[in-house]
Design an enzyme around this catalytic site. Sequence first.
Site, PDB file in Angstrom:
ATOM      1  N   TYR A   1      40.829 -46.148   6.577  1.00  0.00           N
ATOM      2  CA  TYR A   1      40.686 -44.887   5.853  1.00  0.00           C
ATOM      3  C   TYR A   1      39.519 -44.431   5.161  1.00  0.00           C
ATOM      4  O   TYR A   1      39.605 -44.964   4.103  1.00  0.00           O
ATOM      5  CB  TYR A   1      42.033 -44.367   5.550  1.00  0.00           C
ATOM      6  CG  TYR A   1      42.251 -42.858   5.311  1.00  0.00           C
ATOM      7  CD1 TYR A   1      42.910 -42.287   6.437  1.00  0.00           C
ATOM      8  CD2 TYR A   1      42.325 -42.282   4.336  1.00  0.00           C
ATOM      9  CE1 TYR A   1      43.275 -40.814   6.615  1.00  0.00           C
ATOM     10  CE2 TYR A   1      42.471 -41.023   4.114  1.00  0.00           C
ATOM     11  CZ  TYR A   1      42.930 -40.217   5.159  1.00  0.00           C
ATOM     12  OH  TYR A   1      43.301 -38.682   5.204  1.00  0.00           O
TER      13      TYR A   1
ATOM     14  N   TYR B   1      37.587 -35.256  10.652  1.00  0.00           N
ATOM     15  CA  TYR B   1      38.873 -35.576   9.687  1.00  0.00           C
ATOM     16  C   TYR B   1      40.024 -35.289  10.434  1.00  0.00           C
ATOM     17  O   TYR B   1      40.113 -34.036  10.653  1.00  0.00           O
ATOM     18  CB  TYR B   1      38.567 -34.821   8.283  1.00  0.00           C
ATOM     19  CG  TYR B   1      39.681 -35.655   7.270  1.00  0.00           C
ATOM     20  CD1 TYR B   1      39.640 -36.624   7.081  1.00  0.00           C
ATOM     21  CD2 TYR B   1      40.364 -34.470   6.788  1.00  0.00           C
ATOM     22  CE1 TYR B   1      40.534 -37.091   6.078  1.00  0.00           C
ATOM     23  CE2 TYR B   1      41.295 -34.797   5.651  1.00  0.00           C
ATOM     24  CZ  TYR B   1      41.402 -36.302   5.342  1.00  0.00           C
ATOM     25  OH  TYR B   1      42.544 -36.665   4.485  1.00  0.00           O
TER      26      TYR B   1
END
Length: 408
Positions: free
Chosen positions: A293, A343
């Site tokens: 991440y 995102y």
Amino acid sequence: MGALTDKYCIVGVGETIHSRNSGKTQLGMAVEAVNNALKDAGMRADEVDGMTSYNIMGDSTTTPHIATALGMRLNYGVDVHGGGSSGEMLVANAIGLIEAGYAKTIVVWRSMNGRTFRRIGGQAVGGAARVAEAAGGDFQFQAQWGWSTPAQRFGMTCMRHMRDYGTTSRQLGAIAVAHRYHATLNPKAIMKTPITIEDHQNSRWVSKPFHLLDCCQDTDVAVALIVTSRERAYDLNQPPVYIMGGTARTLTDLPAWNYSRERIHKVGGFYGRNRLFGMAGIQHKDADFVSCYDAFTFTTMIQLEAYGFCGVGEGGPFVETGRLQIDHELPCNLSGGHLSEGYSHGIQMVVENVRQLRWRADDYCPGAAEGHHTYDRSKGCRQLRNPYICVGMGWGSETTSSSLILRR
């Protein structure tokens, strides 16, 4: 290995485009992403009896709305609060629910107008000025220090790592360069212009120690994936991708307030890695590629430490040599990740890992959809050669982490 290792598979993936202005509702985008995942798997909507999603601050739509729009009658449906690492966590939830007989096939989705609607630290609606986030919950203890964004909060942890171990901004820049390189091979990516370490160093400060190129790309997007049993997977369109193991929202000590902990950069992955690799029955050397991440470059680096790919305090030297780039030692975030593709709070990385393991990365190769790749990076191929195992590492905050190991 774990009792459920390889019993369940991800059989369908789908998304909308990443954009800076979708012009669509979260409902419309979610329906599109779920339909794309169903089409990918070769399933009808009425063959799915479970659905789950995640959102932050009410920035999405709900499972009942998606079920209504698609004409689905579900045996299980729930939406949870959470951002990063929720995708991996909800895959774990899906496995448990299917194993216990609560559902047979579950779709996990995330839909967000993350650029044009609500953004962390405030909101923007229709181009209007951002509205301050209410100083409630944990945020009431952060607002008094002037922290209103993740860049400020995670930046404090990164600064402490720099102080303790000598980590440098240039080392973080190597992560930005690697992920951007992968994005140049991805037709879906928002950012396709190659960058150098010097570009990273010359980009403006956002909140020290983070430059602009240390930070993710807020986008409007929806993403979905489908989990079912291996027996059901054999009848579907795509090569099954098996779920070997994972962790589901593992917490550190003092999870409500990271900055009271003795070592604030001892993040959630440190507490989950033995369970992750023990459940999957593999070692670090067995991983062909990884995903981390990357809301910021630092979150990638610290997870590589946390999950044991390098030693404590060794993250900076580990990433600075270019080993995270495709065709190198440990390719990471092959779609470009949050730093360059767009995102989605993590779920897009699971989707990319599935496509890589199918040998069907959706790159510029003419035969990509059928698994025919040139492996010629100069012509836009981002498919990894013969990948078999991927380790996916999720991040919600310093104190929360989920993970997922997949194999072909």
